[in-house]
Design a protein around this motif. Structure first.
Motif, short mmCIF file in Angstrom:
data_model
loop_
_atom_site.label_atom_id
_atom_site.label_comp_id
_atom_site.label_asym_id
_atom_site.label_seq_id
_atom_site.Cartn_x
_atom_site.Cartn_y
_atom_site.Cartn_z
N PRO A 86 18.60 -24.59 -35.57
CA PRO A 86 18.65 -23.42 -36.44
C PRO A 86 17.26 -22.80 -36.59
O PRO A 86 16.26 -23.49 -36.70
CB PRO A 86 19.14 -24.00 -37.77
CG PRO A 86 19.95 -25.19 -37.37
CD PRO A 86 19.20 -25.77 -36.19
N GLY A 87 17.24 -21.48 -36.54
CA GLY A 87 15.98 -20.74 -36.63
C GLY A 87 15.45 -20.29 -35.28
O GLY A 87 14.65 -19.36 -35.21
N ASP A 88 15.88 -20.94 -34.19
CA ASP A 88 15.47 -20.51 -32.85
C ASP A 88 15.96 -19.10 -32.60
O ASP A 88 17.00 -18.68 -33.11
CB ASP A 88 16.05 -21.42 -31.77
CG ASP A 88 15.37 -22.78 -31.68
OD1 ASP A 88 14.31 -22.96 -32.30
OD2 ASP A 88 15.93 -23.66 -30.99
N VAL A 89 15.22 -18.35 -31.79
CA VAL A 89 15.61 -17.00 -31.41
C VAL A 89 15.93 -17.02 -29.91
O VAL A 89 15.16 -17.55 -29.11
CB VAL A 89 14.49 -15.98 -31.72
CG1 VAL A 89 14.85 -14.60 -31.20
CG2 VAL A 89 14.25 -15.93 -33.23
N VAL A 90 17.08 -16.45 -29.56
CA VAL A 90 17.51 -16.37 -28.16
C VAL A 90 17.88 -14.94 -27.85
O VAL A 90 18.10 -14.12 -28.75
CB VAL A 90 18.72 -17.30 -27.89
CG1 VAL A 90 18.35 -18.76 -28.07
CG2 VAL A 90 19.91 -16.93 -28.77
N ASP A 91 17.93 -14.65 -26.57
CA ASP A 91 18.40 -13.34 -26.10
C ASP A 91 19.80 -13.49 -25.55
O ASP A 91 20.11 -14.50 -24.90
CB ASP A 91 17.48 -12.81 -25.00
CG ASP A 91 16.14 -12.36 -25.54
OD1 ASP A 91 16.11 -11.28 -26.15
OD2 ASP A 91 15.15 -13.09 -25.37
N LEU A 92 20.64 -12.50 -25.82
CA LEU A 92 21.98 -12.44 -25.26
C LEU A 92 22.13 -11.14 -24.50
O LEU A 92 21.57 -10.12 -24.90
CB LEU A 92 23.05 -12.47 -26.35
CG LEU A 92 23.22 -13.73 -27.15
CD1 LEU A 92 24.32 -13.54 -28.19
CD2 LEU A 92 23.55 -14.90 -26.26
N GLN A 93 22.91 -11.20 -23.41
CA GLN A 93 23.23 -9.99 -22.67
C GLN A 93 24.73 -9.92 -22.49
O GLN A 93 25.37 -10.90 -22.09
CB GLN A 93 22.55 -10.00 -21.30
CG GLN A 93 22.79 -8.73 -20.52
CD GLN A 93 22.04 -8.73 -19.20
OE1 GLN A 93 21.54 -9.75 -18.74
NE2 GLN A 93 21.98 -7.58 -18.58
N TYR A 94 25.29 -8.77 -22.83
CA TYR A 94 26.72 -8.50 -22.66
C TYR A 94 26.86 -7.14 -22.01
O TYR A 94 26.40 -6.13 -22.57
CB TYR A 94 27.44 -8.54 -24.01
CG TYR A 94 28.86 -8.04 -23.96
CD1 TYR A 94 29.83 -8.71 -23.22
CD2 TYR A 94 29.23 -6.88 -24.62
CE1 TYR A 94 31.13 -8.24 -23.16
CE2 TYR A 94 30.53 -6.41 -24.57
CZ TYR A 94 31.48 -7.10 -23.84
OH TYR A 94 32.77 -6.64 -23.77
N GLN A 95 27.45 -7.08 -20.86
CA GLN A 95 27.68 -5.83 -20.12
C GLN A 95 26.43 -4.96 -20.05
O GLN A 95 26.48 -3.76 -20.33
CB GLN A 95 28.84 -5.05 -20.73
CG GLN A 95 30.17 -5.72 -20.56
CD GLN A 95 31.32 -4.86 -21.03
OE1 GLN A 95 31.14 -3.86 -21.72
NE2 GLN A 95 32.53 -5.24 -20.65
N GLY A 96 25.30 -5.54 -19.73
CA GLY A 96 24.07 -4.79 -19.56
C GLY A 96 23.30 -4.51 -20.83
O GLY A 96 22.18 -4.01 -20.78
N THR A 97 23.87 -4.80 -21.99
CA THR A 97 23.18 -4.61 -23.26
C THR A 97 22.55 -5.93 -23.68
O THR A 97 23.20 -6.97 -23.64
CB THR A 97 24.15 -4.13 -24.36
OG1 THR A 97 24.74 -2.91 -23.93
CG2 THR A 97 23.41 -3.91 -25.67
#
Length: 109
Positions: A52-63
């Motif tokens: 908890p508290g970690d920051v991640v990046d997500l990508q969905y359909q180019g966004t």
């Protein structure tokens, strides 16, 4: 009693997740969105060791958007591999539909 601020919509949407795990190792992997709301989501199929508290990046359909880890499913339970996330990129519309309108429409059907 449900502590959620917003209704959830159940979905099955493929995403890509990446960041740095709890051992300071970079990772990238496919996952899927299981539920979404206006402010966050539940991911499933996450194998990276996160906290908890970690920051991640997500990508969905180019966004792409950044999310903070809010909770993790406990190992050894049915929720292992599930991750609750909160959207930190408020100016990015991450999904291509409005979860609030979906829950309203579902309640009328």
């Amino acid at each position: 009693m449900d502590r959620r601020r917003q209704q959830r919509v159940f979905v099955e949407l493929p995403v890509k997740i990446w960041g740095v795990d709890a051992y300071a190792r970079p990772f990238t992997q496919p996952a899927s969105l299981r539920t979404i709301s206006g402010h966050g989501a539940t991911l499933q199929g996450v194998n990276a060791q996160l906290k908890p508290g970690d920051v991640v990046d997500l990508q969905y359909q180019g966004t792409q958007a950044q999310f903070r880890i809010v909770w993790l499913g406990k190992p050894g339970t049915d929720m292992h591999g599930e991750v609750g996330v909160e959207n930190l990129t408020k100016d990015v519309q991450f999904w291509d539909f409005d979860p609030l309108r979906c829950t309203t429409a579902a309640g009328q059907g």
